[in-house]
Design a protein around this motif. Structure first.
Motif, PDB file in Angstrom:
ATOM      1  N   SER A 279       5.514  -4.021  -1.816  1.00 19.30           N
ATOM      2  CA  SER A 279       4.248  -4.750  -1.883  1.00 19.30           C
ATOM      3  C   SER A 279       3.128  -3.846  -2.355  1.00 19.30           C
ATOM      4  O   SER A 279       2.245  -4.257  -3.074  1.00 19.30           O
ATOM      5  CB  SER A 279       3.955  -5.379  -0.525  1.00 19.30           C
ATOM      6  OG  SER A 279       2.867  -4.756   0.084  1.00 19.30           O
ATOM      7  N   ARG A 283       3.341  -2.814  -7.114  1.00 23.55           N
ATOM      8  CA  ARG A 283       2.282  -3.632  -7.713  1.00 23.55           C
ATOM      9  C   ARG A 283       1.245  -2.781  -8.436  1.00 23.55           C
ATOM     10  O   ARG A 283       0.672  -3.226  -9.435  1.00 23.55           O
ATOM     11  CB  ARG A 283       1.614  -4.502  -6.647  1.00 23.55           C
ATOM     12  CG  ARG A 283       2.456  -5.700  -6.245  1.00 23.55           C
ATOM     13  CD  ARG A 283       1.904  -6.359  -5.016  1.00 23.55           C
ATOM     14  NE  ARG A 283       0.540  -6.809  -5.240  1.00 23.55           N
ATOM     15  CZ  ARG A 283       0.206  -8.034  -5.619  1.00 23.55           C
ATOM     16  NH1 ARG A 283       1.133  -8.935  -5.792  1.00 23.55           N
ATOM     17  NH2 ARG A 283      -1.052  -8.366  -5.807  1.00 23.55           N
ATOM     18  N   ARG A 334      10.193 -11.754   4.313  1.00 21.82           N
ATOM     19  CA  ARG A 334       9.346 -12.037   5.488  1.00 21.82           C
ATOM     20  C   ARG A 334       9.950 -13.125   6.369  1.00 21.82           C
ATOM     21  O   ARG A 334       9.820 -13.088   7.583  1.00 21.82           O
ATOM     22  CB  ARG A 334       7.969 -12.500   5.029  1.00 21.82           C
ATOM     23  CG  ARG A 334       7.006 -11.375   4.932  1.00 21.82           C
ATOM     24  CD  ARG A 334       5.579 -11.852   4.860  1.00 21.82           C
ATOM     25  NE  ARG A 334       4.834 -10.820   4.182  1.00 21.82           N
ATOM     26  CZ  ARG A 334       4.214 -10.986   3.040  1.00 21.82           C
ATOM     27  NH1 ARG A 334       4.204 -12.164   2.454  1.00 21.82           N
ATOM     28  NH2 ARG A 334       3.589  -9.989   2.479  1.00 21.82           N
TER      29      ARG A 334
ATOM     30  N   ASP B  62      -9.203   1.523   0.111  1.00 21.32           N
ATOM     31  CA  ASP B  62      -7.756   1.287  -0.029  1.00 21.32           C
ATOM     32  C   ASP B  62      -7.109   1.631   1.313  1.00 21.32           C
ATOM     33  O   ASP B  62      -7.667   2.415   2.092  1.00 21.32           O
ATOM     34  CB  ASP B  62      -7.210   2.191  -1.152  1.00 21.32           C
ATOM     35  CG  ASP B  62      -5.782   1.837  -1.527  1.00 21.32           C
ATOM     36  OD1 ASP B  62      -5.307   0.751  -1.125  1.00 21.32           O
ATOM     37  OD2 ASP B  62      -5.135   2.651  -2.219  1.00 21.32           O
ATOM     38  N   LEU B  63      -5.932   1.050   1.587  1.00 16.01           N
ATOM     39  CA  LEU B  63      -5.310   1.318   2.891  1.00 16.01           C
ATOM     40  C   LEU B  63      -4.369   2.515   2.849  1.00 16.01           C
ATOM     41  O   LEU B  63      -4.377   3.365   3.727  1.00 16.01           O
ATOM     42  CB  LEU B  63      -4.536   0.097   3.384  1.00 16.01           C
ATOM     43  CG  LEU B  63      -5.356  -1.017   4.024  1.00 16.01           C
ATOM     44  CD1 LEU B  63      -4.436  -2.082   4.581  1.00 16.01           C
ATOM     45  CD2 LEU B  63      -6.264  -0.482   5.133  1.00 16.01           C
ATOM     46  N   THR B  92      -6.746  -3.711  -1.241  1.00 13.99           N
ATOM     47  CA  THR B  92      -5.408  -3.117  -1.148  1.00 13.99           C
ATOM     48  C   THR B  92      -4.356  -3.957  -1.845  1.00 13.99           C
ATOM     49  O   THR B  92      -4.605  -5.109  -2.219  1.00 13.99           O
ATOM     50  CB  THR B  92      -5.040  -2.945   0.340  1.00 13.99           C
ATOM     51  OG1 THR B  92      -3.720  -2.448   0.444  1.00 13.99           O
ATOM     52  CG2 THR B  92      -5.112  -4.254   1.085  1.00 13.99           C
ATOM     53  N   SER B  93      -3.167  -3.407  -1.982  1.00 14.70           N
ATOM     54  CA  SER B  93      -2.031  -4.151  -2.542  1.00 14.70           C
ATOM     55  C   SER B  93      -1.299  -4.941  -1.462  1.00 14.70           C
ATOM     56  O   SER B  93      -0.557  -5.858  -1.757  1.00 14.70           O
ATOM     57  CB  SER B  93      -1.025  -3.179  -3.158  1.00 14.70           C
ATOM     58  OG  SER B  93      -1.589  -2.529  -4.252  1.00 14.70           O
ATOM     59  N   SER B  94      -1.470  -4.519  -0.225  1.00 16.68           N
ATOM     60  CA  SER B  94      -0.662  -5.093   0.860  1.00 16.68           C
ATOM     61  C   SER B  94      -1.218  -6.428   1.345  1.00 16.68           C
ATOM     62  O   SER B  94      -2.422  -6.567   1.545  1.00 16.68           O
ATOM     63  CB  SER B  94      -0.624  -4.115   2.032  1.00 16.68           C
ATOM     64  OG  SER B  94      -0.141  -4.777   3.180  1.00 16.68           O
ATOM     65  N   ASP B  95      -0.306  -7.381   1.530  1.00 16.34           N
ATOM     66  CA  ASP B  95      -0.726  -8.601   2.234  1.00 16.34           C
ATOM     67  C   ASP B  95       0.160  -8.805   3.458  1.00 16.34           C
ATOM     68  O   ASP B  95       0.437  -9.919   3.871  1.00 16.34           O
ATOM     69  CB  ASP B  95      -0.720  -9.814   1.307  1.00 16.34           C
ATOM     70  CG  ASP B  95       0.669 -10.197   0.840  1.00 16.34           C
ATOM     71  OD1 ASP B  95       1.583  -9.356   0.962  1.00 16.34           O
ATOM     72  OD2 ASP B  95       0.846 -11.333   0.370  1.00 16.34           O
ATOM     73  N   GLU B  96       0.604  -7.688   4.028  1.00 18.65           N
ATOM     74  CA  GLU B  96       1.399  -7.758   5.254  1.00 18.65           C
ATOM     75  C   GLU B  96       0.504  -8.173   6.413  1.00 18.65           C
ATOM     76  O   GLU B  96      -0.603  -7.641   6.581  1.00 18.65           O
ATOM     77  CB  GLU B  96       2.014  -6.386   5.562  1.00 18.65           C
ATOM     78  CG  GLU B  96       3.116  -5.959   4.623  1.00 18.65           C
ATOM     79  CD  GLU B  96       4.376  -6.794   4.782  1.00 18.65           C
ATOM     80  OE1 GLU B  96       4.803  -7.003   5.922  1.00 18.65           O
ATOM     81  OE2 GLU B  96       4.920  -7.250   3.754  1.00 18.65           O
ATOM     82  N   ASP B  97       1.048  -9.118   7.208  1.00 22.27           N
ATOM     83  CA  ASP B  97       0.283  -9.618   8.366  1.00 22.27           C
ATOM     84  C   ASP B  97      -0.213  -8.479   9.252  1.00 22.27           C
ATOM     85  O   ASP B  97      -1.340  -8.511   9.745  1.00 22.27           O
ATOM     86  CB  ASP B  97       1.152 -10.557   9.202  1.00 22.27           C
ATOM     87  CG  ASP B  97       1.275 -11.922   8.531  1.00 22.27           C
ATOM     88  OD1 ASP B  97       0.568 -12.152   7.522  1.00 22.27           O
ATOM     89  OD2 ASP B  97       2.077 -12.743   9.012  1.00 22.27           O
ATOM     90  N   ASP B  99      -0.957  -5.393   8.541  1.00 25.81           N
ATOM     91  CA  ASP B  99      -2.093  -4.668   7.959  1.00 25.81           C
ATOM     92  C   ASP B  99      -3.373  -5.485   8.101  1.00 25.81           C
ATOM     93  O   ASP B  99      -4.423  -4.958   8.479  1.00 25.81           O
ATOM     94  CB  ASP B  99      -1.837  -4.388   6.471  1.00 25.81           C
ATOM     95  CG  ASP B  99      -0.842  -3.245   6.275  1.00 25.81           C
ATOM     96  OD1 ASP B  99      -0.713  -2.435   7.199  1.00 25.81           O
ATOM     97  OD2 ASP B  99      -0.224  -3.188   5.200  1.00 25.81           O
ATOM     98  N   ARG B 113      -6.813  -8.674  -1.399  1.00 19.85           N
ATOM     99  CA  ARG B 113      -5.592  -8.142  -1.994  1.00 19.85           C
ATOM    100  C   ARG B 113      -5.778  -8.072  -3.505  1.00 19.85           C
ATOM    101  O   ARG B 113      -6.139  -9.063  -4.132  1.00 19.85           O
ATOM    102  CB  ARG B 113      -4.406  -9.038  -1.665  1.00 19.85           C
ATOM    103  CG  ARG B 113      -3.110  -8.367  -2.013  1.00 19.85           C
ATOM    104  CD  ARG B 113      -1.966  -9.344  -1.982  1.00 19.85           C
ATOM    105  NE  ARG B 113      -0.704  -8.619  -2.107  1.00 19.85           N
ATOM    106  CZ  ARG B 113       0.411  -9.188  -2.523  1.00 19.85           C
ATOM    107  NH1 ARG B 113       0.422 -10.443  -2.843  1.00 19.85           N
ATOM    108  NH2 ARG B 113       1.511  -8.465  -2.625  1.00 19.85           N
ATOM    109  N   LYS B 114      -5.552  -6.880  -4.053  1.00 20.88           N
ATOM    110  CA  LYS B 114      -5.753  -6.686  -5.493  1.00 20.88           C
ATOM    111  C   LYS B 114      -4.726  -7.495  -6.279  1.00 20.88           C
ATOM    112  O   LYS B 114      -3.522  -7.262  -6.117  1.00 20.88           O
ATOM    113  CB  LYS B 114      -5.571  -5.199  -5.844  1.00 20.88           C
ATOM    114  CG  LYS B 114      -6.662  -4.300  -5.335  1.00 20.88           C
ATOM    115  CD  LYS B 114      -6.407  -2.862  -5.764  1.00 20.88           C
ATOM    116  CE  LYS B 114      -6.054  -1.989  -4.577  1.00 20.88           C
ATOM    117  NZ  LYS B 114      -5.908  -0.586  -4.889  1.00 20.88           N
ATOM    118  N   PRO B 115      -5.148  -8.410  -7.131  1.00 21.28           N
ATOM    119  CA  PRO B 115      -4.165  -9.142  -7.938  1.00 21.28           C
ATOM    120  C   PRO B 115      -3.601  -8.242  -9.040  1.00 21.28           C
ATOM    121  O   PRO B 115      -4.271  -7.305  -9.478  1.00 21.28           O
ATOM    122  CB  PRO B 115      -4.981 -10.285  -8.556  1.00 21.28           C
ATOM    123  CG  PRO B 115      -6.340 -10.210  -7.957  1.00 21.28           C
ATOM    124  CD  PRO B 115      -6.517  -8.840  -7.405  1.00 21.28           C
TER     125      PRO B 115
END
Lengths: 498, 142
Positions: A279, A283, A334, B62-63, B92-97, B99, B113-115
């Motif tokens: 992720s 990217r 997920r 950024d994370l 950030t790039s992450s879309d983890e819950d 984070d 979240r950066k597209p």
């Protein structure tokens, strides 16, 4: 017995001689147990006793010292045992406990069992000699303060010899510390325990390892009085070994399960960090490819001809598409990682909400939605919403060429239980490709015709599987497509579930 | 809270993303001064530096950063009375819950979240600039 063998006026010396004679008779009795007829045995005894009485018994004893198997005390205990064993032997009175009358009484005694003519003594001796359990008659040896210091094996049976490997000659009439000195090193206090049982007056059964003999024994102790007890025992070493092996196997199994669980946990963690890395890390370069291609196109469009600009556009689109694919893969992973949070919900209401949203986005479409009543299930709301959204998105998408699209959400019952159905009258597909429908990134229609990466049904299948159900499809080209799925327990609330 | 100027603090370790972000800011005519740092340690040092006349107007964070993570930087910003009201947007790039939840738990103002697509990214930066630098009223001077 004849009177010549025992009178009250015998001198001590002659009494000793007679005792020896009696011991010899006893040995003969023992050796002739195979004679079925007790009368023959008795006759044999009488003749031998006469023979001995008229000869020099002292010499006889000297020549055959090993032939003496009973101590006087043991003989006494035989008499007591015979007296206590039942009314059939009632001929043995208190005053009869003399060496000769003891044998006489036992031979005269009849078995308590009705119609049985076998003398008690023979009967019990038969039992003792043939029983497969080890038998030992014990006497607690005490010091002058009354403390138990040793254990006498007054007598033992043949099974004792077989079980312990200790001969009767070695053990009978001797103290345990003499013939089994290792007993003192045994962590289990055998002498102390036997004493305790004798004092308590209560029979007990124990399973105990003998370090001196390196075997496990189950011992049943019956106290006779505070100094005497009977031990009945058998070797349980094999049983114990099996038990211990089973225990150790179980422990190993538990350990290996624990290990496997730990491995699974590690793999899951790795999967998590892999997904995270995808992720984040994958990217970033895609953004660079896409972003700088765009920058190139903007800033240097005058230096690029149409073909060059077209290639740059393809590069950008490729990067964007890869970004989508990565997101789809992440979405799929997920679903496997999410822990199920089941709650009561109605698939009909959920479907209605999803279709309303699709209608809002695409108000031109004419879609008829048929939802059956009572589609209540007990599932993870978030996951079921994703599953149903994918199914209805597909139905919406593949009916787009129809004048009037019909989408149906219902359920039926068959032998498998409750089956949920999402059906549309869309373009359908050839059933020969049905096995590819649920594979990730597999599409049955080209990208130009219909949008999508082909991950949707793979996600739906995973969600249904996670709920303990299965999904399958029926379709005919240009007619209809129907997705069927089951849920564990038909989607009903089961209290003990999970 | 110290007085704020109109600087944007950009905490980003990836040179591509740094350049793309600056490109997107400039193409959307966001003329604020941009202070770029490469890692969390540098970011905290910059914010801690007492000789600074004031704090930045916005932090773009950024994370996944070397040395000190973006989440830790956020926590430290919130734990200091000097910086606890500073607008921080995680980019950030992450879309983890996990984070997203951790950032909100630590008091982030916004999570973006950066597209992958630069057009979308540029639009995102434009909206960010418009909202946080124009519409939003920052914390009062102390």
């Amino acid at each position: 017995m004849t009177g010549s063998l025992g009178t009250e006026t015998d001198s001590p010396k002659s009494a000793t001689t007679k005792i020896r004679i009696l011991r010899a008779i006893d040995r003969v009795l023992h050796d002739t147990l195979n004679c079925r007829n007790a009368g023959i045995v008795a006759q044999l005894c009488f003749s031998i006793s006469r023979e001995l009485a008229n000869s020099s018994s002292g010499r006889f004893c000297d020549v055959n010292p090993a032939g003496f198997r009973h101590t006087p005390a043991d003989c006494e205990s035989c008499v007591i045992a015979a007296r206590e064993s039942g009314p059939g032997n009632g001929t043995c009175e208190e005053g009869d406990v003399t060496q000769d009358s003891c044998f006489t009484s036992m031979l005269k005694g009849k078995c308590a069992v009705s119609n049985c003519t076998m003398p008690c003594f023979t009967l019990y001796k038969d039992l003792v000699l043939n029983i497969i359990d080890g038998l030992a008659y014990h006497k607690i040896i005490r010091d002058r303060h009354g403390n138990a210091v040793d254990l006498e094996f007054t007598d033992v049976n043949p099974a004792f010899e077989k079980i312990t490997g200790i001969s009767r000659e070695t053990a009978a009439g001797r103290k345990i510390t003499e013939f089994l000195p290792g007993i003192k090193e045994d962590p289990f206090d055998w002498i102390g325990f036997y004493d305790q049982v004798a004092q308590s007056g209560k029979a007990v059964t124990i399973e105990q390892y003998s370090h001196a003999l390196s075997r496990w024994y189950q011992v049943h102790l019956t106290p006779k009085d505070e100094d005497h007890l009977i031990a009945i025992f058998f070797d349980v070493t094999k049983l114990k070994e099996s038990e211990q092996m089973l225990k150790s196997l179980n422990e190993q199994l538990e350990l290996s399960i624990e290990e496997k669980a730990q491995q699974l946990k590690t793999i899951n963690n790795e999967l998590d960090s892999f997904a995270y890395s995808i992720s984040h890390d994958l990217r970033a370069p895609l953004r660079a490819v896409n972003g700088f291609s765009r920058a190139l196109m903007e800033s240097f469009s005058d230096k690029l001809d149409e073909k060059g600009q077209h290639y740059l556009e393809r590069i950008r689109l490729g990067a964007s598409r890869m970004g989508e694919l990565i997101d789809d893969l992440l979405g799929l992973s997920r679903i496997s990682r999410r822990s199920l949070k089941r709650r009561k919900m109605d698939l009909g209401i959920l479907a209605q909400g999803i279709i309303n949203e699709l209608k809002r986005r695409d108000p031109e479409r004419c879609v008829e939605l048929l939802i059956a009543g009572n589609l209540e299930v007990y599932t993870d709301m978030k996951l079921m919403r994703i599953a149903l959204t994918n199914l209805l998105d597909n139905a919406w998408k593949f009916t787009s060429l129809k004048q009037t699209a019909i989408i149906e959400v219902s359920s039926t019952i068959d032998k498998e239980g409750r089956i949920f159905v999402v059906k549309d009258n869309g373009i359908g597909f050839d059933m020969q490709y049905s096995d590819r429908v649920f594979a990730p990134f597999q599409k049955l229609h080209s990208r130009n015709e219909f949008e999508g990466t082909g991950i949707g049904l793979a996600i739906v299948q995973r969600i249904i599987n996670r709920h303990g159900g299965r999904i399958w499809v029926q379709s005919s080209p240009d007619e209809c497509t129907a997705f069927y799925f089951t849920l564990k327990n038909g989607g009903e609330v089961i209290v003990s579930d999970e | 809270m110290s007085r704020m100027n109109n600087t944007i603090l950009l905490v980003e370790d990836n040179p591509d993303d740094t350049e793309l972000t600056i490109m997107a800011l400039s193409e959307n005519r966001i003329g604020n001064e941009i202070k770029h740092v490469w890692d969390g340690e540098e970011a905290l040092q910059y914010l801690d530096d007492c000789s600074l006349p004031s704090l930045p107007q916005l932090v773009l964070l950024d994370l996944k950063l070397p040395k000190i993570s973006g989440l830790e930087v956020l926590k430290q910003i919130r734990s200091s009375p000097r910086t606890n009201r500073l607008p921080v947007v995680v980019l950030t790039s992450s879309d983890e819950d996990q984070d997203i939840a951790a950032c909100y738990d630590s008091g982030v103002n916004s999570y973006i979240r950066k597209p992958v697509d630069f057009d979308q990214f540029s639009e995102c930066v434009k909206q960010l600039g418009l909202y946080w630098l124009v519409l939003n009223i920052g914390p009062p001077e102390m």
